[in-house]
Scaffold this motif. Structure first.
Motif, mmCIF file in Angstrom:
data_model
loop_
_atom_site.group_PDB
_atom_site.id
_atom_site.type_symbol
_atom_site.label_atom_id
_atom_site.label_comp_id
_atom_site.label_asym_id
_atom_site.label_seq_id
_atom_site.Cartn_x
_atom_site.Cartn_y
_atom_site.Cartn_z
ATOM 1 N N VAL A 175 -2.852 10.203 -98.618
ATOM 2 C CA VAL A 175 -2.390 11.295 -97.758
ATOM 3 C C VAL A 175 -2.451 10.881 -96.289
ATOM 4 O O VAL A 175 -1.524 11.128 -95.513
ATOM 5 N N ILE A 176 -3.561 10.249 -95.899
ATOM 6 C CA ILE A 176 -3.720 9.833 -94.508
ATOM 7 C C ILE A 176 -2.638 8.839 -94.103
ATOM 8 O O ILE A 176 -2.084 8.920 -93.005
ATOM 9 N N SER A 177 -2.304 7.914 -94.991
ATOM 10 C CA SER A 177 -1.269 6.928 -94.686
ATOM 11 C C SER A 177 0.082 7.596 -94.458
ATOM 12 O O SER A 177 0.813 7.248 -93.518
ATOM 13 N N LEU A 178 0.419 8.557 -95.293
ATOM 14 C CA LEU A 178 1.688 9.274 -95.119
ATOM 15 C C LEU A 178 1.674 10.113 -93.847
ATOM 16 O O LEU A 178 2.674 10.184 -93.122
ATOM 17 N N GLU A 179 0.535 10.722 -93.570
ATOM 18 C CA GLU A 179 0.415 11.517 -92.340
ATOM 19 C C GLU A 179 0.578 10.630 -91.115
ATOM 20 O O GLU A 179 1.256 11.003 -90.148
ATOM 21 N N ARG A 180 -0.019 9.434 -91.146
ATOM 22 C CA ARG A 180 0.083 8.511 -90.023
ATOM 23 C C ARG A 180 1.515 8.017 -89.816
ATOM 24 O O ARG A 180 1.893 7.652 -88.706
ATOM 25 N N CYS A 181 2.308 8.046 -90.875
ATOM 26 C CA CYS A 181 3.711 7.639 -90.775
ATOM 27 C C CYS A 181 4.617 8.791 -90.336
ATOM 28 O O CYS A 181 5.839 8.618 -90.224
ATOM 29 N N GLY A 182 4.032 9.973 -90.119
ATOM 30 C CA GLY A 182 4.797 11.103 -89.623
ATOM 31 C C GLY A 182 5.382 12.004 -90.677
ATOM 32 O O GLY A 182 6.175 12.903 -90.359
ATOM 33 N N HIS A 183 5.002 11.813 -91.940
ATOM 34 C CA HIS A 183 5.583 12.618 -93.014
ATOM 35 C C HIS A 183 4.973 14.016 -93.118
ATOM 36 O O HIS A 183 5.590 14.904 -93.697
ATOM 37 N N PHE A 184 3.768 14.202 -92.600
ATOM 38 C CA PHE A 184 3.108 15.505 -92.666
ATOM 39 C C PHE A 184 2.757 15.975 -91.255
ATOM 40 O O PHE A 184 1.607 15.894 -90.823
ATOM 41 N N PRO A 185 3.730 16.467 -90.517
ATOM 42 C CA PRO A 185 3.477 16.866 -89.128
ATOM 43 C C PRO A 185 2.652 18.141 -89.033
ATOM 44 O O PRO A 185 2.513 18.891 -90.003
ATOM 45 N N GLY A 186 2.144 18.378 -87.827
ATOM 46 C CA GLY A 186 1.374 19.592 -87.593
ATOM 47 C C GLY A 186 0.128 19.649 -88.464
ATOM 48 O O GLY A 186 -0.580 18.668 -88.636
ATOM 49 N N GLY A 187 -0.134 20.797 -89.035
ATOM 50 C CA GLY A 187 -1.301 20.959 -89.892
ATOM 51 C C GLY A 187 -1.034 20.646 -91.351
ATOM 52 O O GLY A 187 -1.906 20.836 -92.202
ATOM 53 N N LEU A 188 0.167 20.133 -91.643
ATOM 54 C CA LEU A 188 0.520 19.881 -93.042
ATOM 55 C C LEU A 188 -0.326 18.761 -93.640
ATOM 56 O O LEU A 188 -0.638 18.792 -94.835
ATOM 57 N N GLY A 189 -0.688 17.784 -92.824
ATOM 58 C CA GLY A 189 -1.496 16.680 -93.331
ATOM 59 C C GLY A 189 -2.827 17.157 -93.865
ATOM 60 O O GLY A 189 -3.254 16.760 -94.957
ATOM 61 N N GLU A 190 -3.489 18.023 -93.129
ATOM 62 C CA GLU A 190 -4.775 18.553 -93.567
ATOM 63 C C GLU A 190 -4.621 19.376 -94.839
ATOM 64 O O GLU A 190 -5.452 19.301 -95.759
ATOM 65 N N GLN A 191 -3.546 20.130 -94.921
ATOM 66 C CA GLN A 191 -3.304 20.948 -96.108
ATOM 67 C C GLN A 191 -3.075 20.073 -97.332
ATOM 68 O O GLN A 191 -3.645 20.311 -98.409
ATOM 69 N N ARG A 192 -2.233 19.046 -97.177
ATOM 70 C CA ARG A 192 -1.957 18.136 -98.296
ATOM 71 C C ARG A 192 -3.216 17.359 -98.689
ATOM 72 O O ARG A 192 -3.424 17.056 -99.874
#
Length: 206
Positions: A175-192
């Motif tokens: 999840v962190i890797s995808l978030e760092r690539c911009g796939h989970f913007p805003g608070g979506l990364g924490e939710q995922r």
């Protein structure tokens, strides 16, 4: 290009002792790596950014390759300190969840170190056996939390703490890797992150 370190920053770190000086140099190296890429990790470039001589850096890190190894070990050392700081409390499941949140917080707050810790930050860098052992030890906090959950009956009695640790680590890193690539913007990364790590935990519940 990152701003040059404030006048006197090197002197102030040096005055606090060798450990503080080393930490300050690694922080600058991590910033250079993020701003300019791996080519910036030269003794001359780091010395210029830190307002110090290359002699100091050779004494601290031995050689250019030593900077990469030091960044790797420092990243996992910071992770271990962050996980160690999580209050245990009386609820092993809540503690395990808190450790997971602390892991993500570390990755988000110190992305420059995180990229080195997981291979993509410095192409060609391969940590030695001692560094890998130190990295693995940083996850002992998570492993002990998993064992506590098994002992308390939160997880199945036949569940394996190492498998739980590896599964949660893989889920978190994904999840962190995808978030760092911009796939989970805003608070979506924490939710995922909560969703996927929760699903990983569910596989071991009693």
């Amino acid at each position: 290009m990152p701003a040059k370190s404030p006048t006197g920053a090197f002197a102030r770190a040096q005055a606090r002792g060798e450990a503080a000086l080393r930490t300050a140099m690694l922080d600058i190296a991590a910033e250079l790596l993020a701003a300019e890429g791996p080519s910036a990790l030269s003794m001359r470039r780091l010395a210029a950014a830190a307002d110090c001589s290359t002699t100091v850096l050779y004494r601290l890190f031995g050689a250019k390759d030593g900077i990469a190894a030091a960044l790797y070990r420092e990243g996992f050392a910071r992770l271990r300190r962050r996980l160690d700081a999580v209050p245990r409390g009386d609820d092993p499941a809540a503690y395990l969840a808190a450790v997971g949140r602390a892991y993500r917080t570390g990755a988000v707050e110190e992305p420059n170190f995180y990229s080195v810790m997981h291979g993509e930050g410095i192409p060609g860098f391969v940590p030695d056996e001692a560094s890998r052992a130190a990295a693995a030890a940083s996850l002992d906090v998570l492993r002990e939390a998993a064992r506590a959950c098994i002992g308390a009956g939160v997880f199945r009695a036949d569940a394996d703490a190492d498998e739980i640790t590896d599964t949660l680590w893989a889920a978190a890193h994904g999840v962190i890797s995808l978030e760092r690539c911009g796939h989970f913007p805003g608070g979506l990364g924490e939710q995922r992150y909560r969703t996927l790590t929760g699903a990983a935990v569910a596989a071991f519940l009693a």
